[in-house]
Design a protein around this motif. Structure first.
Motif, PDB file in Angstrom:
ATOM      1  N   ASN A 153       0.807  -1.220   0.000  1.00 39.34           N
ATOM      2  CA  ASN A 153       0.000   0.000   0.000  1.00 39.34           C
ATOM      3  C   ASN A 153       0.841   1.270   0.000  1.00 39.34           C
ATOM      4  OD1 ASN A 153      -2.858  -0.923   0.041  1.00 39.34           O
ATOM      5  ND2 ASN A 153      -2.192  -1.965   1.894  1.00 39.34           N
ATOM      6  N   THR A 154       1.890   1.263  -0.801  1.00 36.91           N
ATOM      7  CA  THR A 154       2.720   2.450  -1.007  1.00 36.91           C
ATOM      8  C   THR A 154       2.723   2.802  -2.493  1.00 36.91           C
ATOM      9  OG1 THR A 154       4.725   1.129  -1.335  1.00 36.91           O
ATOM     10  CG2 THR A 154       4.247   1.875   0.930  1.00 36.91           C
ATOM     11  N   LEU A 155       3.092   4.027  -2.789  1.00 35.63           N
ATOM     12  CA  LEU A 155       3.208   4.421  -4.192  1.00 35.63           C
ATOM     13  C   LEU A 155       4.265   3.577  -4.892  1.00 35.63           C
ATOM     14  CD1 LEU A 155       2.414   6.232  -6.540  1.00 35.63           C
ATOM     15  CD2 LEU A 155       3.984   7.978  -5.657  1.00 35.63           C
ATOM     16  N   ARG A 159       1.580  -2.891  12.201  1.00 33.77           N
ATOM     17  CA  ARG A 159       2.270  -3.915  11.410  1.00 33.77           C
ATOM     18  C   ARG A 159       3.130  -3.337  10.299  1.00 33.77           C
ATOM     19  NH1 ARG A 159       1.088  -6.763   6.726  1.00 33.77           N
ATOM     20  NH2 ARG A 159      -0.956  -5.750   6.586  1.00 33.77           N
ATOM     21  N   THR A 160       2.679  -2.266   9.675  1.00 33.66           N
ATOM     22  CA  THR A 160       3.319  -1.845   8.425  1.00 33.66           C
ATOM     23  C   THR A 160       4.090  -0.531   8.492  1.00 33.66           C
ATOM     24  OG1 THR A 160       1.254  -0.785   7.712  1.00 33.66           O
ATOM     25  CG2 THR A 160       1.629  -3.064   7.001  1.00 33.66           C
ATOM     26  N   THR A 161       4.008   0.196   9.610  1.00 33.90           N
ATOM     27  CA  THR A 161       4.709   1.480   9.688  1.00 33.90           C
ATOM     28  C   THR A 161       5.585   1.548  10.936  1.00 33.90           C
ATOM     29  OG1 THR A 161       3.192   2.810  11.049  1.00 33.90           O
ATOM     30  CG2 THR A 161       2.586   2.492   8.728  1.00 33.90           C
ATOM     31  N   ASN A 162       6.362   2.611  11.002  1.00 34.27           N
ATOM     32  CA  ASN A 162       7.196   2.844  12.186  1.00 34.27           C
ATOM     33  C   ASN A 162       6.521   3.827  13.138  1.00 34.27           C
ATOM     34  OD1 ASN A 162       7.472   5.284  10.857  1.00 34.27           O
ATOM     35  ND2 ASN A 162       9.678   5.481  11.274  1.00 34.27           N
ATOM     36  N   ALA A 163       5.212   3.816  13.162  1.00 30.44           N
ATOM     37  CA  ALA A 163       4.471   4.705  14.061  1.00 30.44           C
ATOM     38  C   ALA A 163       5.001   4.545  15.485  1.00 30.44           C
ATOM     39  CB  ALA A 163       2.982   4.365  14.022  1.00 30.44           C
ATOM     40  N   PRO A 164       5.120   5.626  16.247  1.00 29.97           N
ATOM     41  CA  PRO A 164       5.605   5.526  17.618  1.00 29.97           C
ATOM     42  C   PRO A 164       4.690   4.641  18.457  1.00 29.97           C
ATOM     43  CG  PRO A 164       4.667   7.691  17.201  1.00 29.97           C
ATOM     44  CD  PRO A 164       4.765   6.997  15.879  1.00 29.97           C
ATOM     45  N   TRP A 214       4.432   8.926   9.725  1.00 31.48           N
ATOM     46  CA  TRP A 214       4.950   7.559   9.799  1.00 31.48           C
ATOM     47  C   TRP A 214       5.666   7.179   8.504  1.00 31.48           C
ATOM     48  CZ3 TRP A 214      -0.723   5.850  10.789  1.00 31.48           C
ATOM     49  CH2 TRP A 214      -1.161   6.379  12.022  1.00 31.48           C
ATOM     50  N   ASP A 215       6.636   6.286   8.611  1.00 31.24           N
ATOM     51  CA  ASP A 215       7.333   5.719   7.455  1.00 31.24           C
ATOM     52  C   ASP A 215       6.685   4.376   7.131  1.00 31.24           C
ATOM     53  OD1 ASP A 215       9.283   4.254   5.834  1.00 31.24           O
ATOM     54  OD2 ASP A 215      10.657   5.890   6.314  1.00 31.24           O
ATOM     55  N   ALA A 216       6.218   4.222   5.895  1.00 32.62           N
ATOM     56  CA  ALA A 216       5.513   3.008   5.491  1.00 32.62           C
ATOM     57  C   ALA A 216       6.400   2.029   4.729  1.00 32.62           C
ATOM     58  CB  ALA A 216       4.299   3.367   4.643  1.00 32.62           C
ATOM     59  N   GLY A 217       7.698   2.361   4.589  1.00 37.14           N
ATOM     60  CA  GLY A 217       8.590   1.481   3.836  1.00 37.14           C
ATOM     61  C   GLY A 217       9.682   0.839   4.652  1.00 37.14           C
ATOM     62  N   ILE A 218      10.103   1.486   5.730  1.00 39.30           N
ATOM     63  CA  ILE A 218      11.297   1.078   6.455  1.00 39.30           C
ATOM     64  C   ILE A 218      11.169  -0.308   7.095  1.00 39.30           C
ATOM     65  CG2 ILE A 218      10.571   2.261   8.566  1.00 39.30           C
ATOM     66  CD1 ILE A 218      14.173   1.848   7.229  1.00 39.30           C
ATOM     67  N   LYS A 219       9.974  -0.689   7.534  1.00 46.42           N
ATOM     68  CA  LYS A 219       9.817  -2.001   8.168  1.00 46.42           C
ATOM     69  C   LYS A 219       9.963  -3.134   7.155  1.00 46.42           C
ATOM     70  CE  LYS A 219       7.256  -2.703  11.829  1.00 46.42           C
ATOM     71  NZ  LYS A 219       6.114  -2.783  12.768  1.00 46.42           N
ATOM     72  N   LYS A 248       5.722   6.991   2.265  1.00 40.51           N
ATOM     73  CA  LYS A 248       4.633   7.422   3.114  1.00 40.51           C
ATOM     74  C   LYS A 248       3.363   6.625   2.833  1.00 40.51           C
ATOM     75  CE  LYS A 248       6.944  10.702   5.135  1.00 40.51           C
ATOM     76  NZ  LYS A 248       7.294  10.574   6.584  1.00 40.51           N
ATOM     77  N   VAL A 249       2.459   6.629   3.797  1.00 43.49           N
ATOM     78  CA  VAL A 249       1.119   6.092   3.558  1.00 43.49           C
ATOM     79  C   VAL A 249       0.430   7.048   2.583  1.00 43.49           C
ATOM     80  CG1 VAL A 249      -1.117   5.559   4.577  1.00 43.49           C
ATOM     81  CG2 VAL A 249       1.001   5.078   5.859  1.00 43.49           C
TER      82      VAL A 249
END
Length: 277
Positions: free
Chosen positions: A28-30, A65-70, A89-94, A103-104
């Protein structure tokens, strides 16, 4: 995706890059959308809505599950977060360091890219959104004919077809519910549908056929849909060359897959084998 058979005639195989278990890209990323388009497929975007009404790409109810949200945000419902918070949040780093900074995405962002390429298509898998708001966005970007709307609830598909008639609709059916659900949909004459997707889960014991759902059911479903001018799509959660070749031999030409690159390689092997006799 165009390939040629042994007579040199073109065959079209349509495939969806399934997102929630995608093995090759951060879902679910670009980046994932572009990856599928460049491979000749159709990406899927799972869609949810933020507290301030922005439709975004997100499968789960929370970002854990999918982001680095705090930690303070990991178990918050997406519907309780603002779009500005989601963008932190970063949606790719995990998934991989290679995708740090992804990004989301907002649905509007994805549709703006889609609108630049009229030959491309996009699946939208309903999770929790205002369907009228989605319909307005699709109309705003003029991409209705490029959209396939997906949900397990037939009524939602009917609603979307009423709101944006040019959008194609797909009802997905889990294999354990397929006997009753497919029959119910069949009895409506596949009202407002263009595609029916059936999930294929591995059987506990492989006795010449990999999946729990029997091939005879798939053959009958394919027949009914073909007679009504619709398409059958299958989602094999796992496949190998033999099982994929069997599905292709049955005449199925629309798939959803978790490993797009592996799938494309398998499809090319299938038609190369047919050409070489």
């Amino acid at each position: 995706m165009m390939v040629t058979d042994r007579k040199g005639a073109y065959q079209t195989v349509h495939w969806q890059a399934h997102q929630s278990t995608n093995a090759e890209m951060p879902e679910n990323t670009l980046a994932a959308m572009r990856y599928a388009w460049e491979l000749g497929g159709i990406p899927e975007l799972d869609i949810r809505q933020t507290a301030d009404g922005v439709i975004i790409g997100m499968h789960d109810t929370t970002p854990k599950r999918t982001t680095n949200a705090p930690e303070s945000d990991q178990d918050r419902l997406i519907s309780e977060c603002t779009f500005a918070e989601v963008q932190e949040w970063d949606a790719g780093i995990k998934f991989s360091e290679l995708y740090r900074g992804e990004k989301v995405p907002a649905l509007a962002q994805i549709l703006s890219v889609l609108a630049q390429y009229p030959e491309r298509e996009l699946y939208l898998d309903y999770k929790e959104i205002d369907l009228e708001k989605m319909a307005l966005l699709i109309k705003e970007y003029g991409v209705g004919r490029q959209i396939i709307f997906c949900h397990s609830n037939h009524e939602n598909c009917k609603t979307v077809k009423r709101l944006v008639p040019e959008v194609r609709t797909m009802q997905w059916i889990p294999d354990k519910e397929v006997d009753d659900r497919f029959q119910e949909t069949l009895e409506t004459g596949f009202d407002s549908l263009d595609i029916v997707q059936i999930h294929l889960v591995d059987a506990k014991a492989n006795e010449g056929w990999r999946y729990r759902l029997q091939r005879e059911f798939l053959q009958e479903a394919l027949k009914h849909l073909d007679e009504d001018g619709l398409e059958l799509e299958v989602l094999p959660f796992h496949f190998d060359q033999d099982s994929m070749f069997e599905l292709l031999d049955m005449g199925i030409r629309r798939f959803a897959v978790d490993e797009p690159k592996v799938f494309v390689e398998t499809i090319h092997r299938y038609f190369n084998d047919k050409q070489n006799g």
